[in-house]
Write an enzyme that holds these catalytic residues in place. Structure first.
Site, PDB file in Angstrom:
ATOM      1  N   GLY A  93      79.211 -61.878   3.794  1.00 33.93           N
ATOM      2  CA  GLY A  93      80.348 -62.637   3.273  1.00 33.93           C
ATOM      3  C   GLY A  93      80.695 -62.072   1.916  1.00 33.93           C
ATOM      4  O   GLY A  93      79.864 -62.047   1.023  1.00 33.93           O
ATOM      5  N   ASP A 146      74.228 -60.333  -1.306  1.00 33.24           N
ATOM      6  CA  ASP A 146      75.000 -61.162  -2.240  1.00 33.24           C
ATOM      7  C   ASP A 146      74.989 -60.612  -3.668  1.00 33.24           C
ATOM      8  O   ASP A 146      75.054 -61.371  -4.630  1.00 33.24           O
ATOM      9  CB  ASP A 146      74.479 -62.617  -2.248  1.00 33.24           C
ATOM     10  CG  ASP A 146      74.427 -63.187  -0.844  1.00 33.24           C
ATOM     11  OD1 ASP A 146      75.392 -62.973  -0.097  1.00 33.24           O
ATOM     12  OD2 ASP A 146      73.420 -63.821  -0.496  1.00 33.24           O
TER      13      ASP A 146
HETATM   14  P1  IMP Z   1      70.658 -62.708  10.190  1.00 35.56           P
HETATM   15  O1  IMP Z   1      71.202 -61.455   9.614  1.00 35.56           O
HETATM   16  O2  IMP Z   1      71.704 -63.767  10.435  1.00 35.56           O
HETATM   17  O3  IMP Z   1      69.798 -62.479  11.393  1.00 35.56           O
HETATM   18  O4  IMP Z   1      69.679 -63.354   9.097  1.00 35.56           O
HETATM   19  C1  IMP Z   1      68.446 -62.750   8.722  1.00 35.56           C
HETATM   20  C2  IMP Z   1      68.182 -62.928   7.229  1.00 35.56           C
HETATM   21  O5  IMP Z   1      69.123 -62.155   6.492  1.00 35.56           O
HETATM   22  C3  IMP Z   1      68.336 -64.364   6.730  1.00 35.56           C
HETATM   23  O6  IMP Z   1      67.414 -64.568   5.689  1.00 35.56           O
HETATM   24  C4  IMP Z   1      69.742 -64.387   6.172  1.00 35.56           C
HETATM   25  O7  IMP Z   1      69.908 -65.393   5.198  1.00 35.56           O
HETATM   26  C5  IMP Z   1      69.817 -62.998   5.567  1.00 35.56           C
HETATM   27  N1  IMP Z   1      71.188 -62.482   5.447  1.00 35.56           N
HETATM   28  C6  IMP Z   1      71.952 -61.984   6.441  1.00 35.56           C
HETATM   29  N2  IMP Z   1      73.141 -61.575   5.950  1.00 35.56           N
HETATM   30  C7  IMP Z   1      73.117 -61.798   4.633  1.00 35.56           C
HETATM   31  C8  IMP Z   1      74.039 -61.543   3.580  1.00 35.56           C
HETATM   32  O8  IMP Z   1      75.126 -61.007   3.764  1.00 35.56           O
HETATM   33  N3  IMP Z   1      73.642 -61.916   2.325  1.00 35.56           N
HETATM   34  C9  IMP Z   1      72.425 -62.461   2.093  1.00 35.56           C
HETATM   35  N4  IMP Z   1      71.532 -62.705   3.039  1.00 35.56           N
HETATM   36  C10 IMP Z   1      71.867 -62.373   4.306  1.00 35.56           C
END
Ligand code: IMP
Length: 433
Positions: free
Chosen positions: A40, A13
């Site tokens: 995102g 982010d």
């Molecule tokens: P996952 O990638 O859905 O397995 O999530 C694992 C960790 O990465 C969690 O803490 C999410 O909030 C974080 N995370 C995954 N994608 C993003 C992103 O695009 N921005 C910020 N945090 C992310």
């Protein structure tokens, strides 16, 4: 022309989407190389906001071909939805402008249900995943039982693959006390995959060859990272990380070219810090200052809508990220959000168990015990629309100068708002060095 990787230097982010959109103006190919729709990117062009999760942010430039590399995990529902939205808005000019690697792995409905079930089972040890099935899809890839895009779009092969997946997922779902997939759901999944296959087929390509050809033709390739260095599965705050490598070196593996294809690395960092999900964040502020950063910075997740954890810039973590990425250039975003604070703080070291520590520890448990040691800076007022560093208030300049000197990077970009034009370029990452 040099090829550039644009990556996040914090916990995601950082505003990479905007930086990619700006550089993409001069890139022939923009390629994503890891992650999935856990990312995102919010882009504002001509007052219109576009949120992308899977399609590279370069898609808003009509001159580049966008590619989703083999290192990405692809949810066909999300990809087709984004394609439809972008086509309706006249942004996507058909399959020639967007290519998906045949060897990228597919996120299946089983992965999404398993992600939710496993998070629930972890209780207070939950990772705080986006519940988009990212981890389970990468596990199946590493376990050599995943479904690749090229197989998914093959109506003759997909049914057998999905049956095996559902059988495996059901046995785990039952152990976790979650609803297994019924026979009817499986048949619907197969029918849906076949419909998807027909829609996706025109987009499927050999992305490695596409990227390599562009480099051979001396065109600029922009590799677009997702998440950030501290969410990297090897180098981040494990286990509170995502399941892919988010560091710049992954750009080569995740698109199918060698490391010599990468000429420059631009790391993107916010002027402060945010994190979503669980895991240590030494500079997190649980006070009105943190709330103010969240409100002023609009710090709510583009993917899940979750409020982001906010805090002061962590220079120990930023310097570590610069090393992990091998970044030569730095882009600082959201400097405008810091305007109006009486004083600013930057974490220059940690106190861990009474010792001053200037490097990020490998041990996440030790990082969780870290207390930040801060250097204070004077605050500054609204910064308007600066055209050069000289237009910034002295205090803002001092804040930036300190960060840049400490990281040893070249300051390439300072962004002071979400829209195109609300930034200053200070060095050109595409210029031969
Ligand atoms: P996952 O990638 O859905 O397995 O999530 C694992 C960790 O990465 C969690 O803490 C999410 O909030 C974080 N995370 C995954 N994608 C993003 C992103 O695009 N921005 C910020 N945090 C992310």
């Amino acid at each position: 022309m040099p090829s550039v990787v644009c990556v996040g230097a914090q916990w995601g982010d950082e505003g990479k989407g905007k930086v990619v959109d700006l550089i993409a103006e001069r890139a022939a190919v923009v390629a994503r190389f890891q992650g999935g729709n856990n990312a995102g990117h919010t882009l504002v062009v001509d007052g219109i906001q576009t949120v992308l999760h899977l399609v590279p942010s370069g898609i808003l430039r009509s001159t580049s071909v966008c590619a989703i590399g083999n290192g990405v995990v692809v949810d066909p529902d999300v990809l087709l939805q984004e394609i439809e939205t972008l086509e309706t808005r006249g942004v996507l000019r058909g399959p020639d402008a967007l290519k998906v690697s045949a060897t990228a792995h597919v996120i299946l409905p089983t992965h999404k249900r398993l992600d939710r079930a496993r998070e629930a089972a972890r209780g207070d040890k939950a990772i705080g995943t986006t519940k988009r099935g990212i981890g389970p899809a990468y596990e199946d890839k590493a376990g050599r039982r995943g479904v690749r895009v090229g197989e998914y779009v093959d109506a003759g092969r997909v049914a057998e693959k999905l049956r095996a997946h559902v059988m495996r997922a059901n046995s785990e779902l039952e152990v976790l006390g979650e609803e297994p997939f019924s026979g009817q759901e499986l048949e619907e999944m197969i029918a849906r995959a076949r419909a998807h296959g027909a829609q996706l087929l025109p987009y499927v390509a050999d992305v490695g060859a596409l990227v390599a050809d562009a480099i051979d033709a001396d065109q600029t390739v922009l590799f677009e990272g997702a998440q950030g260095a501290h969410l990297d599965v090897d180098h981040g705050t494990y286990p509170y990380v995502t399941s892919s490598n988010c560091v710049a070196a992954a750009a080569a593996i995740g698109t199918g070219v060698g490391p010599s294809a990468i000429h420059r690395v631009i790391a993107v960092a916010k002027a402060y810090l945010t994190r979503v999900g669980e895991g240590p964040m030494p500079t997190e502020l649980h006070d009105p200052t943190g709330d103010r950063l969240r409100e002023k910075g609009g710090e709510f997740g583009a993917t899940t809508g979750r409020p982001r954890r906010c805090g002061w810039l962590d220079l120990v973590a930023l310097k570590h990220a610069v090393r992990l990425h091998g970044a030569q250039d730095l882009a600082i975003t959201k400097l405008d959000v810091l305007a109006g604070f009486d004083a600013l703080r930057v974490c220059v070291a940690y106190d861990i168990d009474g010792e001053r520590v200037e490097r990020m520890p490998w041990d996440t448990a030790a990082l969780a015990r870290a207390t930040p040691i801060y250097k204070e800076f004077a605050g500054f007022g609204e910064i308007g629309a600066p055209q050069s560093l000289d237009d910034l208030p002295d205090a803002a300049r001092a804040y930036l100068d300190f960060i840049v000197a400490e990281t040893g990077c070249r300051l390439a970009l300072v962004s002071v708002g979400p829209a195109r034009g609300e930034e200053m370029w200070l060095a050109d990452p595409l210029a031969p060095v």
